[in-house]
Scaffold this active site. Structure first.
Site, PDB file in Angstrom:
ATOM      1  N   GLU A  37      53.999 116.114  42.230  1.00 50.99           N
ATOM      2  CA  GLU A  37      55.195 115.162  42.078  1.00 50.99           C
ATOM      3  C   GLU A  37      55.612 114.883  43.544  1.00 50.99           C
ATOM      4  O   GLU A  37      55.728 115.721  44.385  1.00 50.99           O
ATOM      5  CB  GLU A  37      56.357 115.853  41.428  1.00 50.99           C
ATOM      6  CG  GLU A  37      57.494 115.136  40.983  1.00 50.99           C
ATOM      7  CD  GLU A  37      58.521 116.013  40.167  1.00 50.99           C
ATOM      8  OE1 GLU A  37      58.277 117.018  39.684  1.00 50.99           O
ATOM      9  OE2 GLU A  37      59.670 115.500  40.217  1.00 50.99           O
ATOM     10  N   ARG A 266      50.068 130.896  38.533  1.00 47.30           N
ATOM     11  CA  ARG A 266      50.545 130.370  39.833  1.00 47.30           C
ATOM     12  C   ARG A 266      50.441 131.243  41.005  1.00 47.30           C
ATOM     13  O   ARG A 266      50.340 132.588  40.722  1.00 47.30           O
ATOM     14  CB  ARG A 266      51.884 129.404  39.665  1.00 47.30           C
ATOM     15  CG  ARG A 266      52.957 130.324  39.690  1.00 47.30           C
ATOM     16  CD  ARG A 266      54.237 129.632  39.367  1.00 47.30           C
ATOM     17  NE  ARG A 266      54.474 128.854  40.541  1.00 47.30           N
ATOM     18  CZ  ARG A 266      54.951 127.616  40.531  1.00 47.30           C
ATOM     19  NH1 ARG A 266      54.589 126.891  39.485  1.00 47.30           N
ATOM     20  NH2 ARG A 266      55.661 126.886  41.691  1.00 47.30           N
ATOM     21  N   LYS A 276      59.135 124.039  45.891  1.00 49.37           N
ATOM     22  CA  LYS A 276      59.402 122.787  46.782  1.00 49.37           C
ATOM     23  C   LYS A 276      61.000 122.874  46.899  1.00 49.37           C
ATOM     24  O   LYS A 276      61.441 122.497  48.150  1.00 49.37           O
ATOM     25  CB  LYS A 276      58.897 121.489  46.343  1.00 49.37           C
ATOM     26  CG  LYS A 276      57.495 121.209  46.599  1.00 49.37           C
ATOM     27  CD  LYS A 276      57.173 119.989  46.141  1.00 49.37           C
ATOM     28  CE  LYS A 276      56.667 120.292  44.566  1.00 49.37           C
ATOM     29  NZ  LYS A 276      56.198 118.994  44.116  1.00 49.37           N
TER      30      LYS A 276
HETATM   31  P1  ATP Z   1      57.096 123.581  43.135  1.00 48.50           P
HETATM   32  O1  ATP Z   1      57.580 124.553  42.061  1.00 48.50           O
HETATM   33  O2  ATP Z   1      56.617 124.105  44.206  1.00 48.50           O
HETATM   34  O3  ATP Z   1      58.157 122.471  43.218  1.00 48.50           O
HETATM   35  P2  ATP Z   1      55.570 122.037  40.924  1.00 48.50           P
HETATM   36  O4  ATP Z   1      54.904 122.777  39.828  1.00 48.50           O
HETATM   37  O5  ATP Z   1      56.838 121.564  40.695  1.00 48.50           O
HETATM   38  O6  ATP Z   1      55.886 123.100  42.253  1.00 48.50           O
HETATM   39  P3  ATP Z   1      54.089 119.678  41.289  1.00 48.50           P
HETATM   40  O7  ATP Z   1      53.776 118.723  42.396  1.00 48.50           O
HETATM   41  O8  ATP Z   1      54.482 119.344  40.036  1.00 48.50           O
HETATM   42  O9  ATP Z   1      54.723 121.132  41.868  1.00 48.50           O
HETATM   43  O10 ATP Z   1      52.834 120.384  41.321  1.00 48.50           O
HETATM   44  C1  ATP Z   1      51.438 119.610  41.226  1.00 48.50           C
HETATM   45  C2  ATP Z   1      50.584 120.915  40.765  1.00 48.50           C
HETATM   46  O11 ATP Z   1      50.377 122.042  41.502  1.00 48.50           O
HETATM   47  C3  ATP Z   1      50.953 121.402  39.339  1.00 48.50           C
HETATM   48  O12 ATP Z   1      49.730 121.280  38.493  1.00 48.50           O
HETATM   49  C4  ATP Z   1      51.289 122.555  39.473  1.00 48.50           C
HETATM   50  O13 ATP Z   1      51.066 123.242  38.221  1.00 48.50           O
HETATM   51  C5  ATP Z   1      50.317 123.060  40.700  1.00 48.50           C
HETATM   52  N1  ATP Z   1      51.138 124.360  41.415  1.00 48.50           N
HETATM   53  C6  ATP Z   1      52.404 124.162  41.890  1.00 48.50           C
HETATM   54  N2  ATP Z   1      52.606 125.340  42.430  1.00 48.50           N
HETATM   55  C7  ATP Z   1      51.759 126.031  42.515  1.00 48.50           C
HETATM   56  C8  ATP Z   1      51.387 127.486  42.871  1.00 48.50           C
HETATM   57  N3  ATP Z   1      52.133 128.143  43.302  1.00 48.50           N
HETATM   58  N4  ATP Z   1      50.193 128.110  42.463  1.00 48.50           N
HETATM   59  C9  ATP Z   1      49.418 126.877  41.856  1.00 48.50           C
HETATM   60  N5  ATP Z   1      49.327 126.177  41.461  1.00 48.50           N
HETATM   61  C10 ATP Z   1      50.731 125.236  41.656  1.00 48.50           C
HETATM   62 MG    MG Z   2      57.628 120.066  39.665  1.00 50.27          MG
END
Ligand code: ATP
Ligand code: MG
Length: 555
Positions: A37, A266, A276
């Site tokens: 995102e 994760r 984020k």
């Molecule tokens: P955050 O919680 O940091 O905002 P998010 O999951 O909202 O992370 P996205 O931009 O939606 O962030 O994530 C893109 C991809 O990265 C998704 O498939 C998510 O599952 C993966 N991802 C995000 N954080 C992690 C993590 N800590 N470990 C492994 N994969 C991750």
């Molecule tokens: Mg997200």
């Protein structure tokens, strides 16, 4: 791919599934996607997902799409889109074809939603957010059907069209899937598929005022792109139900080779936060200098600090893929970068806490050029010139007036040490400044000891580093430590309360003259001090400490 190449790859439950899907003929190739995102910068957790998605597709000769999950215009920004593209490329991966956006498919999504409405599987609901919450029930109580659930299909179609055309206000109504208000999965209790937002979107401008929710857009984006294995983190486990329900209820996608979702744990890393939202807080509250602060676990911060993409890929390999939630020892990450830099980093000398040293028996007018290896274990990297003269700098930490014991290997009065890559010296006396601190150490050198042991069986065990004063260049050193004092700051109500006040220490010292040409993001080993790289945001000569030479935390 033959069995030999397959067996060399890592094994994990996702690869096992892929192997089964390929051998059963369910899929002929492997297509994955990385769906960030664009609401922040990528962090090391994303790197785990990138290495998994891009790495797996590559190993199976398939491909991976980069698809921005841009369904929330209020929080997104083109700045993030650009940084994410840069970070994925820097990590060493190539996305298939052009960059994709969920917003590329808004028209198609709308058609699929209309199909569900016309099948009586979605409806426009006018419950307020508070009312909808009451109807939803709780984990222990089933929900109740919305009074709008049985609106006739024709009427729903007209309402949904009106929604799309801007005929309702933000929040006035939503499109919901008609699934099951008594499901034990909350996300199956008539989830919202579309909501109204009049924000301008960074890709589609003002074309749309209805935006699909994650659960609706994600499975459809995957299906439209022919993704075979949709890999995401464990917190989306329940969302696999609406994912499957939506695809199974659309004519085009209800077939065995439609995408399926698989979840892995994760990455959580000690002494830092990994969401984020929490990283954004650090930036907004100016607790760090920006998303690319070298203390941040963002890829832009780590790159600025001197982490290589190879070390991050190696880290991803070391931690592997599983379904077990854990907090990863930051020592594993540091071992990855240390192992990489130990092999590739050119060696140089830098004095971080300088103290002046005068070689009394060396001529004032003389200056010598000596040669030192760029890498002691790799002759092919060649030699560098270093300078030796009467006035030198050494590190304060390398001198004590009185040797504390006979294990002490550094310089002390009446004691000999070798200056690295140069001669053996002996300290004779010191001079103090007005504060009573030592300002200069006066020494003599033994001209017979260049590249040779001293005569008469004198054993000189210690080696300290130095730079020649007239040739050396002033530099700033930024020494980093853990950003948080607590190993799991994400678990605190207010992680900022655990910020390490000594997470950055600035020192002014000297480097060898050739460091004027040091390029940002390329790490050097400052002999005996650690790995450093030139800062990519400063015009002056500023060096960021990437990591120390040894793991000093686990001791
Ligand atoms: P955050 O919680 O940091 O905002 P998010 O999951 O909202 O992370 P996205 O931009 O939606 O962030 O994530 C893109 C991809 O990265 C998704 O498939 C998510 O599952 C993966 N991802 C995000 N954080 C992690 C993590 N800590 N470990 C492994 N994969 C991750
Ligand atoms: Mg997200």
């Amino acid at each position: 791919m033959n069995s030999e190449t397959l067996s060399k790859k890592p094994t994990n439950f996702i690869r096992n599934t892929i192997n089964e899907d390929l051998s059963s003929g369910k899929h002929e190739s492997v297509i994955t996607r990385f769906p960030p995102e664009p609401n922040g910068y990528l962090h090391i957790g994303h790197a785990k997902s990138i290495c998994l998605n891009f790495g797996t597709a590559k190993d199976y000769d398939g491909w991976c799409n980069l698809r921005f999950d841009d369904t929330n215009p209020a929080k997104e920004d083109i700045e993030y889109v650009e940084s994410i593209k840069k970070d994925v490329s820097w990590l060493g991966f190539e996305w298939h074809d052009k960059v994709k956006y969920s917003s590329d498919y808004f028209e198609k999504f709308y058609q699929y939603a209309t199909e569900l409405v016309s099948k009586g599987l979605a409806y426009v609901c006018f419950l307020s957010a508070d009312e909808a919450k009451k109807y939803r029930g709780t984990l222990t109580e089933t929900g109740e059907n919305s009074p709008y659930r049985d609106t006739p299909i024709e009427e729903n179609l007209a309402l949904f069209t009106k929604m799309k055309e801007g005929g309702f206000k933000e929040g006035e109504c939503v499109l919901r899937g008609k699934i099951d208000m008594s499901s034990s999965f909350m996300c199956m209790r008539d989830p919202i598929f579309y909501r109204i937002r009049f924000d301008r979107h960074h890709q589609t401008a003002n074309k749309w005022c209805i935006y699909p929710m994650y659960d609706f857009a994600h499975c459809l984006g995957d299906a439209i792109e022919g993704v075979t294995h949709s890999l995401c983190t464990l917190e989306f486990q329940d969302n696999r139900r609406p994912y499957d329900w939506i695809l199974e209820n659309l004519d085009e996608f209800n077939k065995p080779d439609r995408p399926h979702q698989y979840e892995f744990s994760r990455l959580n890393l000690e002494y830092t936060v990994m969401s984020k939202r929490k990283l954004q807080k650090l930036v907004e509250n100016k607790l760090v200098s920006g998303w690319n602060d070298p203390r941040m676990p963002t890829l832009s911060g780590m790159r600025r600090r001197g982490y290589t993409s190879a070390s991050i890929r190696d880290f991803a390999r070391r931690i592997g893929i599983s379904k077990v939630d854990s907090i990863t020892d930051v020592g594993i990450l540091e071992a990855s970068i240390r192992d990489d830099l130990n092999v590739i980093a050119p060696r140089t000398m830098a004095v971080i806490n300088p103290i002046k040293l005068v070689i009394e028996n060396y001529s004032k007018s003389e200056l010598e050029t000596l040669q030192a290896p760029i890498h002691p274990q790799n002759e092919e990297m060649g030699k560098r010139n270093i300078f030796f003269g009467r006035d030198l700098y050494i590190d304060k930490e390398d001198f004590l007036e009185k040797s504390p014991n006979n294990k002490y290997k550094r310089l002390a009065l009446d004691k000999e040490v070798r200056l690295r890559n140069a001669y053996v010296i002996k300290a004779n006396h010191v001079e103090y400044n007005e504060n009573g601190d030592i300002s200069t150490v006066y020494c003599t050198y033994d001209p017979e000891t260049l590249g040779k042991n001293p005569s008469n069986g004198r054993k000189v065990k210690g080696v300290i580093h130095f730079v020649e004063a007239s040739k050396s260049i002033k530099a700033e050193f930024r020494i980093y430590d853990r950003l948080f004092l607590n190993p799991n700051p994400g678990g605190l109500d207010d992680p900022t309360s655990a910020i390490n006040p000594e997470s950055i220490i600035i020192r002014k010292g000297f480097v060898e003259p050739e460091m004027l040409n040091a390029k940002p993001e390329i790490a050097y080993q400052f002999e005996r001090e650690g790995y450093f790289c030139r800062d990519n945001q400063s015009d002056d000569l500023v060096f960021n400490k990437t990591v120390g030479l040894r793991d000093t935390w686990s001791q």
